[in-house]
Design an enzyme around this catalytic site. Sequence first.
Site, PDB file in Angstrom:
ATOM      1  N   HIS A 214     -48.771 -33.618  65.441  1.00  0.00           N
ATOM      2  CA  HIS A 214     -47.975 -32.379  65.523  1.00  0.00           C
ATOM      3  C   HIS A 214     -48.206 -31.422  64.367  1.00  0.00           C
ATOM      4  O   HIS A 214     -47.568 -30.373  64.319  1.00  0.00           O
ATOM      5  CB  HIS A 214     -46.481 -32.706  65.578  1.00  0.00           C
TER       6      HIS A 214
ATOM      7  N   LYS B 268     -39.007 -20.530  74.218  1.00  0.00           N
ATOM      8  CA  LYS B 268     -37.618 -20.333  74.674  1.00  0.00           C
ATOM      9  C   LYS B 268     -37.299 -18.842  74.716  1.00  0.00           C
ATOM     10  O   LYS B 268     -36.690 -18.340  75.665  1.00  0.00           O
ATOM     11  CB  LYS B 268     -36.640 -21.059  73.744  1.00  0.00           C
TER      12      LYS B 268
ATOM     13  N   LYS C  74     -44.055 -20.784  57.576  1.00  0.00           N
ATOM     14  CA  LYS C  74     -43.464 -20.027  58.683  1.00  0.00           C
ATOM     15  C   LYS C  74     -43.181 -18.578  58.273  1.00  0.00           C
ATOM     16  O   LYS C  74     -42.883 -17.729  59.084  1.00  0.00           O
ATOM     17  CB  LYS C  74     -42.194 -20.710  59.176  1.00  0.00           C
TER      18      LYS C  74
ATOM     19  N   LYS D  92     -35.744 -21.030  62.896  1.00  0.00           N
ATOM     20  CA  LYS D  92     -36.618 -22.210  62.801  1.00  0.00           C
ATOM     21  C   LYS D  92     -36.395 -22.816  61.424  1.00  0.00           C
ATOM     22  O   LYS D  92     -35.682 -22.221  60.596  1.00  0.00           O
ATOM     23  CB  LYS D  92     -38.083 -21.803  62.969  1.00  0.00           C
ATOM     24  N   ARG D  93     -36.968 -24.001  61.174  1.00  0.00           N
ATOM     25  CA  ARG D  93     -36.853 -24.559  59.829  1.00  0.00           C
ATOM     26  C   ARG D  93     -37.381 -23.554  58.807  1.00  0.00           C
ATOM     27  O   ARG D  93     -38.287 -22.772  59.099  1.00  0.00           O
ATOM     28  CB  ARG D  93     -37.641 -25.866  59.732  1.00  0.00           C
TER      29      ARG D  93
ATOM     30  N   THR E 243     -42.173 -24.003  69.554  1.00  0.00           N
ATOM     31  CA  THR E 243     -41.569 -24.096  70.881  1.00  0.00           C
ATOM     32  C   THR E 243     -40.419 -23.096  71.020  1.00  0.00           C
ATOM     33  O   THR E 243     -40.080 -22.693  72.129  1.00  0.00           O
ATOM     34  CB  THR E 243     -41.049 -25.527  71.167  1.00  0.00           C
TER      35      THR E 243
HETATM   36  C1  B0W Z   1     -41.350 -33.573  61.565  1.00  0.00           C
HETATM   37  C2  B0W Z   1     -40.731 -34.492  60.738  1.00  0.00           C
HETATM   38  C3  B0W Z   1     -41.447 -35.113  59.726  1.00  0.00           C
HETATM   39  C4  B0W Z   1     -40.793 -36.098  58.817  1.00  0.00           C
HETATM   40  O1  B0W Z   1     -39.599 -36.387  59.016  1.00  0.00           O
HETATM   41  O2  B0W Z   1     -41.459 -36.620  57.943  1.00  0.00           O
HETATM   42  C5  B0W Z   1     -42.781 -34.807  59.551  1.00  0.00           C
HETATM   43  C6  B0W Z   1     -43.393 -33.896  60.384  1.00  0.00           C
HETATM   44  C7  B0W Z   1     -42.677 -33.255  61.398  1.00  0.00           C
HETATM   45  C8  B0W Z   1     -43.336 -32.296  62.246  1.00  0.00           C
HETATM   46  N1  B0W Z   1     -42.758 -31.396  63.070  1.00  0.00           N
HETATM   47  N2  B0W Z   1     -44.627 -32.148  62.349  1.00  0.00           N
HETATM   48  N3  B0W Z   1     -44.868 -31.161  63.236  1.00  0.00           N
HETATM   49  C9  B0W Z   1     -43.725 -30.713  63.660  1.00  0.00           C
HETATM   50  C10 B0W Z   1     -43.565 -29.601  64.653  1.00  0.00           C
HETATM   51  O3  B0W Z   1     -43.751 -30.154  65.985  1.00  0.00           O
HETATM   52  C11 B0W Z   1     -43.527 -29.212  67.016  1.00  0.00           C
HETATM   53  C12 B0W Z   1     -43.654 -29.942  68.340  1.00  0.00           C
HETATM   54  O4  B0W Z   1     -44.972 -30.276  68.598  1.00  0.00           O
HETATM   55  C13 B0W Z   1     -44.501 -28.073  66.905  1.00  0.00           C
HETATM   56  O5  B0W Z   1     -44.178 -27.097  67.887  1.00  0.00           O
HETATM   57  C14 B0W Z   1     -44.437 -27.434  65.524  1.00  0.00           C
HETATM   58  O6  B0W Z   1     -45.435 -26.446  65.413  1.00  0.00           O
HETATM   59  C15 B0W Z   1     -44.597 -28.501  64.448  1.00  0.00           C
HETATM   60  O7  B0W Z   1     -44.431 -27.910  63.179  1.00  0.00           O
END
Ligand code: B0W
Length: 833
Positions: A376, A679, A573, A567-568, A675
């Site tokens: 991801h 939406k 970002k 978003k986060r 994502t």
């Molecule tokens: C989430 C959590 C952690 C952790 O807790 O360590 C590490 C990595 C992630 C993470 N999240 N890596 N990628 C994502 C997001 O995944 C979504 C779904 O595929 C994507 O749309 C985002 O672009 C991506 O940042």
Amino acid sequence: MPHRRFKKSNPVSSLSDLQDLGMTAKEIEDDIKRYYGHRLGRDESCKSVHYVYEALSLVVSDRLIERWKKTYKAYKKEDCKKAYYLSMEFLMGRTLSNAMLNLGIDDAVAQATYDLGLDLEELTDVEPDAGLGNGGLGRLAACFIDSCATLQLPVTGYGLRYEYGMFSQTIVNGEQVEEPDHWLRNGNVWEIQRLEYTQRIKFGGRTESHIDENGNKRSCWVDTHDILAVPFDTPIPGYQNGTVNTLRLWKATATEVFDLQEFNAGDYAESVAAKNSAENITMVLYPNDANENGKALRLRQQYLLASASLQDVLELWVGRHGYDFSEFAAKNCFQLNDTHPSIAVAELMRLLMDIYGLAWDEAWKITRSTMAYTNHTLLPEALERWSVNLFKQLLPRLMEIIFDINVLFLAEVSIRWPGDRERISRMSLIEEGDEQHVRMAYLAIVGSYSVNGVAELHSKLLQQGLFNDFYELWPEKFNNKTNGVTPRRWLAACNPELAGLITETIGDGWIRDLSLLKKLELYVDDKAFCKRWYAVQQGAKQKLIDFKKQEMNIDVNVNALFDVQVKRIHEYKRQLLNVLHVIHLYDRIKRGDTANWTARCVLIGGKAAPGYFMAKRIIKLINNIANVINHDPDVGDKLKLIFMPNYRVSGMEKICPGADLSEQISTAGKEASGTGNMKFMMNGALTIGTLDGANIEIREEVGDDNFFLFGLTEDQVESLRHHYDPVAIINQDEDLQRVMNFLECGHFNQFEPGIFDGIISSLKSPHDPWVTIADFRSFVEAQKRVEVAYQDKDRWTKMSIINTANSGKFSTDRTITEYNNELWKLTPVSVPK
Ligand code: B0W
């Protein structure tokens, strides 16, 4: 074990023949009253609306459980192939509204609650979010299991039942303050504890080896400190099709034996402490979206998820097929949601060899043909690496297996590239250095039959960059599966007014087949339709204002352009780029450059990882700027900046219907997919975005004319790095100079000198990885195009319709169909209604 399954004949099988529960408003109303008065023992003196929510939820839950059992029976009868989605996060949000919609009883419930004099919206708002995830990755898992049920695919989600979910965010003096999210405080009516499927999980201890009767080396993992994993099941209904799948979440508890040992030794306090330390494992979700953490507790969580889930699946297999595993791979597969559950590769090997007696080759063949891995993110800081020392101490048998996998794998590499020592060290599952580390992504790739990214660009970059060595070795393993979102939650349920207009116009087939939205394009020149579309959008904006006003006491004009970035909070970002533009607009207002002005309300929301200093400072900056702008009488209605606290799933359900403009402005090549962008598009917002992640595919679907593109491409970003000179760019751009001057003179931090120095110097650094300054001018120009378009109401409405009409690709029904056709190969199972 507290309970065991029935062994021979089932003495209570007659109890299982239940009569179907009624679905009419009257029957639902009677049931609500019965639950409220009898089961919950409440009457008119009870002032808390929570119990009414609980009564209604029990009524809905009963109807789900009925279909759940039928689904289980249908799967059992077919003995079909199954897929298991292993994920450390399931960001489910609320359940009630979605369950009512998917059961097809939303109208009946609305009638029943109306007849009882209840406010249904108030009831659904009582439900706490199940915030068992950080952001996109966890929400994707939730959308996926919704689509699997809707497509009638036998898929079970496996995750962890964190006692505390994603922290709740409040803003105090402009800064993020985290509060624990005890989402289970009032109980959870949607889950069923299943003690009878409890699993035992080993930690610590050591290994012993011996030679078995066939001359094979065998290992035993002994002297372990065991804990128990207790499953809690939540029903996952498909959309009005009778299917109800399962989300099984594990909770860690202490073993009785473990407690007793301590207790017999006379140390009661120690025994309680041991119980606590076992239960700590699933106590809290790590709030680090895309950040490294490396904590032992996190490794324990990951192992608990992998081990409990695999033991569960293997037990089910043995219960039906005995100890013959020859068909196991043909009937089971596991999708690993990022590397977080990738220890499953080694754990499946361990279980097959140490518990079920298979030889290495047989076990390895099964593992490699059942595991599939989804990546991801390309961000290096998110790539999991576990210290070998920690691994040895916590999971000695697993470490042994990983070393063995590595030896065999590196032999494969050296056959392909004889003598290429550099490549061997690059590809090794063990990273050398001061301390050795296990590269979890490599373990996942080596142990899987499929490796996929989550949007076209991201999958391409995985192949060309991060995983290039592996791609050269096994090109056939690599593929793309562009993300999606479920149209049930993200259009039908969250935006009933727009959904109603769409259904009235093209029928309701779109809820199952989102590509049908394309038919809306036939109506873009229909004046009456456009007028209604516009009215619905304005209505949603007003609703959002009312909601925010309640929460934040701020007045906004409904005719302003609602410009939203939720978003986060992360530097990649680029919330900072958004903020630079806001300062630029503020500067224009102060200079009186306001001819043909478009009123704009900029809404930003998101959580920062508690340990991510820079992200927290960005939140503070947004709030400080908002404080200045929103109180400046020169600005008035022309511009507003609002930071929306505690952004979460249920928040997005209220926000996305009311957005005009969706900000998707990450540095090209950094956002794997996104994502939220989907939406917003589905709900008729227009996107301003870079060529990053799924934005590229959104633009392809909607056409260049209906997308506000800006910024450097991924290639351009990479080549710029060598000669990036942000100070020179600032000096050549008068607007940008003025913006930087506002920041540098402390205009937004008059009584907090220096607090934004770190932000300023990162923007001006030639090593800024996010090259924010490089995209400023292009962003401002794109925002001007947005304003011109927004001023022409008819044009904007048309563009909005075209966005919704072309959002069909971004349904998780399409994504899951691709996973299934290409990777899982499951047959849909219909469930008798
Ligand atoms: C989430 C959590 C952690 C952790 O807790 O360590 C590490 C990595 C992630 C993470 N999240 N890596 N990628 C994502 C997001 O995944 C979504 C779904 O595929 C994507 O749309 C985002 O672009 C991506 O940042």
